[in-house]
Design an enzyme around this catalytic site. Sequence first.
Site, PDB file in Angstrom:
ATOM      1  CG  ASN A   1      -0.239  -0.021   2.501  1.00  0.00           C
ATOM      2  OD1 ASN A   1       0.408   0.955   2.858  1.00  0.00           O
ATOM      3  ND2 ASN A   1      -0.321  -1.137   3.231  1.00  0.00           N
ATOM      4  CG  ASP A  54      -7.741  -4.718   6.025  1.00  0.00           C
ATOM      5  OD1 ASP A  54      -7.475  -4.881   7.224  1.00  0.00           O
ATOM      6  OD2 ASP A  54      -8.084  -3.616   5.548  1.00  0.00           O
ATOM      7  CG  PHE A  56      -3.067   6.078  13.132  1.00  0.00           C
ATOM      8  CD1 PHE A  56      -2.689   5.694  14.405  1.00  0.00           C
ATOM      9  CD2 PHE A  56      -2.640   7.306  12.652  1.00  0.00           C
ATOM     10  CE1 PHE A  56      -1.893   6.512  15.192  1.00  0.00           C
ATOM     11  CE2 PHE A  56      -1.844   8.137  13.425  1.00  0.00           C
ATOM     12  CZ  PHE A  56      -1.473   7.737  14.705  1.00  0.00           C
ATOM     13  CE  LYS A  86      -9.853  -2.287  12.898  1.00  0.00           C
ATOM     14  NZ  LYS A  86      -8.690  -2.893  12.249  1.00  0.00           N
ATOM     15  CE  LYS A  93       9.194 -12.401 -12.776  1.00  0.00           C
ATOM     16  NZ  LYS A  93      10.191 -11.805 -13.674  1.00  0.00           N
ATOM     17  CE  LYS A 113     -11.289   0.792   9.475  1.00  0.00           C
ATOM     18  NZ  LYS A 113     -10.659   1.526   8.429  1.00  0.00           N
TER      19      LYS A 113
HETATM   20  O1  PMT Z   1       2.810   6.275   6.408  1.00  0.00           O
HETATM   21  P1  PMT Z   1       2.384   7.620   5.858  1.00  0.00           P
HETATM   22  O2  PMT Z   1       2.690   7.741   4.384  1.00  0.00           O
HETATM   23  O3  PMT Z   1       2.940   8.746   6.671  1.00  0.00           O
HETATM   24  O4  PMT Z   1       0.789   7.718   5.940  1.00  0.00           O
HETATM   25  C1  PMT Z   1       0.172   7.718   7.190  1.00  0.00           C
HETATM   26  C2  PMT Z   1      -1.039   6.785   7.204  1.00  0.00           C
HETATM   27  C3  PMT Z   1      -2.125   7.394   6.357  1.00  0.00           C
HETATM   28  C4  PMT Z   1      -0.691   5.405   6.670  1.00  0.00           C
HETATM   29  C5  PMT Z   1      -1.440   6.557   8.690  1.00  0.00           C
HETATM   30  O5  PMT Z   1      -1.539   7.752   9.351  1.00  0.00           O
HETATM   31  C6  PMT Z   1      -2.751   5.767   8.815  1.00  0.00           C
HETATM   32  O6  PMT Z   1      -3.848   6.249   8.650  1.00  0.00           O
HETATM   33  N1  PMT Z   1      -2.579   4.457   9.150  1.00  0.00           N
HETATM   34  C7  PMT Z   1      -3.668   3.511   9.174  1.00  0.00           C
HETATM   35  C8  PMT Z   1      -3.972   3.133   7.769  1.00  0.00           C
HETATM   36  C9  PMT Z   1      -4.927   1.998   7.623  1.00  0.00           C
HETATM   37  O7  PMT Z   1      -4.651   1.174   6.810  1.00  0.00           O
HETATM   38  O8  PMT Z   1      -5.956   1.992   8.387  1.00  0.00           O
HETATM   39  P2  PMT Z   1      -7.039   0.780   8.414  1.00  0.00           P
HETATM   40  O9  PMT Z   1      -8.328   1.455   8.443  1.00  0.00           O
HETATM   41  O10 PMT Z   1      -6.808  -0.215   7.363  1.00  0.00           O
HETATM   42  O11 PMT Z   1      -6.723   0.087   9.785  1.00  0.00           O
HETATM   43  C10 PMT Z   1      -7.217   0.599  11.002  1.00  0.00           C
HETATM   44  C11 PMT Z   1      -6.265   0.287  12.112  1.00  0.00           C
HETATM   45  O12 PMT Z   1      -6.186  -1.126  12.295  1.00  0.00           O
HETATM   46  C12 PMT Z   1      -4.852   0.777  11.897  1.00  0.00           C
HETATM   47  O13 PMT Z   1      -4.364   1.266  13.123  1.00  0.00           O
HETATM   48  C13 PMT Z   1      -4.102  -0.475  11.471  1.00  0.00           C
HETATM   49  O14 PMT Z   1      -2.742  -0.410  11.884  1.00  0.00           O
HETATM   50  C14 PMT Z   1      -4.862  -1.562  12.196  1.00  0.00           C
HETATM   51  N2  PMT Z   1      -4.877  -2.861  11.505  1.00  0.00           N
HETATM   52  C15 PMT Z   1      -5.429  -2.990  10.286  1.00  0.00           C
HETATM   53  C16 PMT Z   1      -5.470  -4.225   9.688  1.00  0.00           C
HETATM   54  C17 PMT Z   1      -4.947  -5.330  10.367  1.00  0.00           C
HETATM   55  N3  PMT Z   1      -4.947  -6.542   9.814  1.00  0.00           N
HETATM   56  N4  PMT Z   1      -4.405  -5.179  11.583  1.00  0.00           N
HETATM   57  C18 PMT Z   1      -4.373  -3.960  12.166  1.00  0.00           C
HETATM   58  O15 PMT Z   1      -3.881  -3.844  13.280  1.00  0.00           O
END
Ligand code: PMT
Length: 414
Positions: A210, A279, A323, A341, A289, A337
């Site tokens: 990503n 995810d 985040f 979560k 490959k 979320k």
């Molecule tokens: O890295 P940069 O370029 O500076 O950009 C910053 C950012 C936009 C990546 C960052 O600030 C941000 O928003 N991170 C979370 C991005 C994200 O993918 O969010 P999500 O909605 O998919 O996940 C929500 C939360 O669950 C996140 O805290 C993530 O770390 C966590 N998660 C998600 C999936 C998973 N399988 N396990 C997790 O723990």
Amino acid sequence: MKVTVGVTGGIAAYKAAELVRALQQQALDVHVVMTAAAQQFITPLTFAGITGHRVITGLWDSDGQVPNAHSAIEHISEAQSTEALIIAPATADILARLAHGMADDFLTTMALAAAAPLILAPAMNVQMWEHPATQANLEVLRQRGATIVAPESGHLACGMLGEGRLAKIEDLVRTVLDVLHRRHDMASETVLVTAGGTREAIDPVRYIGNRSSGKMGYALAEAALFRGARVILISAPTRLDPPSGCKFISITSAAEMRQAVLKHLPEATLVMKAAAVADYRPRLRAEQKIKRTGPITIELEPTEDILAEISNLRKPGTLVIGFAAETERPLEHARDKLARKGVDAIVLNDVARPHIGFDSDRNAVTFLTSTSSQELPEMPKRMLADRILDEALRLHRPSQVMAEMNAVSILANR
Ligand code: PMT
């Protein structure tokens, strides 16, 4: 507590004497460093008289020839012993020299050697202030973590009307106190930060990834370190250098991140999950490959939700902040979320907004809890990191933070 006031050569240099006095009234041990140009506007004797300390005016001895052993390293010892360096007034020239990392006098050399926070209070003619070069230099310094106390509007010494007047002394004092307060306010915390985008292998050369650069997570790690915390940074691949002083753990996939997070969770008092974790991952990783033979289908399976898992496993008193990067109906999805979560707060990134979020140096977020929503407007990620930590601490130990903030404002208002 020792703070250093750097004085540069502008008409507002005389106001630095007032600043030094006001800082002393806050029981701070104030030392003064002057540039050569500053001495054209006010004499070192004034500051020596007020502070009771020798005023440093140059890198070399007064004969201008031979550095003695003491003066040759004085900038290092001054830099290491001060808790904050405030340059007031800061001319366009010093901003340019600092932005370019020059070290051609005592003040610039000390600023480079100092680990202490740097506060800049610019004062200059309005056109110099508005010039793109000055603004670009300020932006560079801001990105590096300097605190800028913007000048005020009004009648300037040059006869013009506009922005460029040194900020009010009470605002400068308040900023110094605020910065000093932040400097040690996380000394009792162990902060676990995740950063970057995980990579899920398809075959030995390809992966699902990503756009996360890791900048937000690294900024949080650096800010927490700066405030005295112990920091464990668990990072997916990025192009960034880890901030020095943190425990750095490099991982690639969501599964590796999960392992590292679970291992270090018991030590953490504050978890900030800024990483963009996949995810889904390919259910099977091809051994070799994959050759281009026509359309293929890759079956994906969900990864473990690390954030939800640690919310359940954490010990009492550990704050967990997730985040969320959203492209549509951001608040609605972030609230979902937060509840699903089981975290204490979500830092919401609206990544549909241009020029912020993924891989940008700037960001704007909403800090969301079950009972509140705080907009943090667009600013450099390093600055935003401090604001996010402020919000996290408010949640983590509300009574202590309120008491400390009151103490700071009482001091600043005295
Ligand atoms: O890295 P940069 O370029 O500076 O950009 C910053 C950012 C936009 C990546 C960052 O600030 C941000 O928003 N991170 C979370 C991005 C994200 O993918 O969010 P999500 O909605 O998919 O996940 C929500 C939360 O669950 C996140 O805290 C993530 O770390 C966590 N998660 C998600 C999936 C998973 N399988 N396990 C997790 O723990």
